[in-house]
Design a protein around this motif. Structure first.
Motif, short mmCIF file in Angstrom:
data_model
loop_
_atom_site.label_atom_id
_atom_site.label_comp_id
_atom_site.label_asym_id
_atom_site.label_seq_id
_atom_site.Cartn_x
_atom_site.Cartn_y
_atom_site.Cartn_z
N SER A 1 0.72 -1.12 -0.01
CA SER A 1 0.05 0.05 0.04
C SER A 1 0.91 1.27 0.15
O SER A 1 1.78 1.16 0.75
CB SER A 1 -0.83 0.15 1.23
OG SER A 1 -1.59 1.34 1.41
N ALA A 2 0.42 2.41 -0.75
CA ALA A 2 1.25 3.58 -0.84
C ALA A 2 0.50 4.32 0.63
O ALA A 2 -0.25 3.59 1.22
CB ALA A 2 0.51 4.49 -2.00
N GLY B 1 -1.05 -3.67 -5.67
CA GLY B 1 -0.57 -2.50 -5.49
C GLY B 1 -1.53 -1.56 -5.15
O GLY B 1 -2.05 -0.81 -6.02
N THR C 1 -3.10 1.89 -4.44
CA THR C 1 -2.77 3.43 -4.53
C THR C 1 -4.14 4.51 -4.34
O THR C 1 -3.62 5.62 -4.19
CB THR C 1 -2.34 3.73 -6.21
OG1 THR C 1 -3.59 3.16 -6.80
CG2 THR C 1 -1.23 2.81 -6.54
N LYS C 2 -4.87 3.95 -3.96
CA LYS C 2 -6.21 4.64 -3.56
C LYS C 2 -6.96 3.93 -2.30
O LYS C 2 -6.66 2.61 -2.05
CB LYS C 2 -7.29 5.04 -4.65
CG LYS C 2 -7.70 3.77 -5.22
CD LYS C 2 -8.59 4.28 -6.61
CE LYS C 2 -9.11 3.08 -7.30
NZ LYS C 2 -9.90 3.15 -8.36
N PHE D 1 -2.47 -3.97 -10.09
CA PHE D 1 -1.79 -2.76 -10.01
C PHE D 1 -2.05 -1.97 -11.03
O PHE D 1 -1.83 -2.14 -12.35
CB PHE D 1 -0.36 -3.09 -10.01
CG PHE D 1 0.45 -1.70 -9.58
CD1 PHE D 1 0.64 -1.44 -8.49
CD2 PHE D 1 0.99 -1.11 -10.95
CE1 PHE D 1 1.25 -0.10 -8.29
CE2 PHE D 1 1.63 0.11 -10.73
CZ PHE D 1 1.65 0.71 -9.36
N PRO D 2 -2.70 -0.60 -10.74
CA PRO D 2 -3.00 -0.33 -9.59
C PRO D 2 -4.21 -1.03 -8.98
O PRO D 2 -5.09 -1.48 -9.98
CB PRO D 2 -3.38 1.23 -9.62
CG PRO D 2 -3.55 1.17 -11.22
CD PRO D 2 -2.88 0.17 -11.70
#
Length: 345
Positions: free
Chosen positions: A293-294, A310, A312-313, A324-325
């Motif tokens: 996670s970002a 991945g 990203t939100k 991903f995303p």
């Protein structure tokens, strides 16, 4: 932790910093009142030091991680000393007291984040004077180093280090070569497999005067009851609020939980999954192997994330995400099928 200091001491230090030149933008009845802690702006008390970055369009500070609150919530802010941008102080008609009526002293500086870091590095690094506590029921291997406090029936294996100002709850087990840093509180019946590290400095940097500088992470880690940590897993300390993990969470080997994350109860994270800084995770969340996670995101309660995804939100509650995303798994599956069909043409 920090030693108690007077407001006058802190202001004198800030004024001495090269290029700082603080501006007094709100008067206190006395500069001799004592400050004894630090906290994010949303949770600061009347004797805490905190900061506001000047961005009134974000609310992330309300979740204990960043330096932002909306202007509508200024009157809810309580602090003993609050660093704010000089430009903001100059722009408020009647002074910043009008904006922050419940803050004892508002101090205008060029860069509030940098001022907060300088304050922490100067006043919040006092060496602990506390003594270790090892009850008779605890089992400590001769090669282990224990400077903190152990609960009843705790087991400390070979090569482990428990630093001062840390607490290990009743019945918890550190198997081998586990490192528990200062200002870490572990609940009851937790298990740490070999090589686990809890409370190390987070991977945080900021730019100031053209240089990349390290962020001190002095707020430690708080872990609930019944958690388990796989081999070589890492939980980083928080900046000015602790990294938090709830009850009955289980982490596989090589799991990374970065600074300022806030995790609920019953969370499962498989091997090599990880959370970047300031991620909020609800209850009953599952991350499969290698999912990442970002930072500064929210993963809703009951959500599941597939392997290698991945994030990203933000992820809604009870959603299942993949790819991903990362996106809703049904959408991801259709996308994969379509791409395969296109590739065969």
């Amino acid at each position: 932790m920090m030693r108690p200091v007077t407001l006058a001491e802190v202001l004198s230090f800030i004024d001495s910093l090269e290029g700082s030149g603080y501006a007094q933008v709100a008067s206190a009845q006395s500069l001799d009142f004592t400050l004894n802690g630090f906290a994010p702006i949303a949770s600061a008390g009347e004797y805490d030091v905190s900061f506001w970055t000047g961005d009134s369009s974000v609310e992330t500070g309300l979740f204990g991680n960043a330096g932002g609150v909306t202007a509508a919530m200024f009157e809810l802010v309580h602090a003993g000393l609050l660093f704010v941008p000089k430009a903001f102080a100059a722009s408020v008609e009647g002074g910043a007291t009008k904006a922050f009526p419940n803050v004892k002293f508002v101090c205008g500086v060029e860069n509030p984040y940098h001022a907060m870091v300088q304050f922490l590095e100067h006043f919040a690094t006092t060496v602990s004077q506390s003594k270790p506590h090892i009850p008779a029921s605890a089992k400590v291997h001769p090669s282990a180093v224990v400077e903190g406090c152990l609960g009843e029936n705790v087991v400390i294996g070979p090569g482990c280090v428990v630093m001062a100002d840390s607490e290990i709850g009743d019945g918890s087990v550190l198997e081998a070569n586990v490192t528990i840093y200062s200002n870490v509180k572990v609940g009851r019946e937790c298990v740490f497999q070999a090589g686990s590290v809890v409370g190390s400095r987070g991977y945080g940097f900021y730019m100031y005067a053209g240089e990349r500088r390290m962020v001190p992470h002095l707020a430690g880690v708080v872990i609930g009851d019944g958690c388990s940590f796989g081999a070589n897993s890492v939980v980083a300390a928080g900046f000015i609020s602790p990294t938090k993990i709830g009850n009955h969470c289980h982490f596989d080997s090589f799991v990374q939980i970065a600074h300022n994350c806030c995790l609920g109860d019953n969370i499962m994270m498989a091997s090599q999954s990880g959370l970047a800084g300031s991620v909020t995770v609800g209850d009953n969340v599952e991350l499969a192997g290698g999912a990442q996670s970002a930072g500064h995101l929210t993963i809703g309660s009951g959500a599941k994330v597939a392997a290698k995804a991945g994030i990203t939100k933000n992820i809604p509650e009870n959603a299942v995400y993949a790819g991903f995303p990362a996106e809703d798994i049904a959408v991801w599956r259709r996308s994969v099928v379509r791409l395969r069909q296109m590739g065969k043409k």
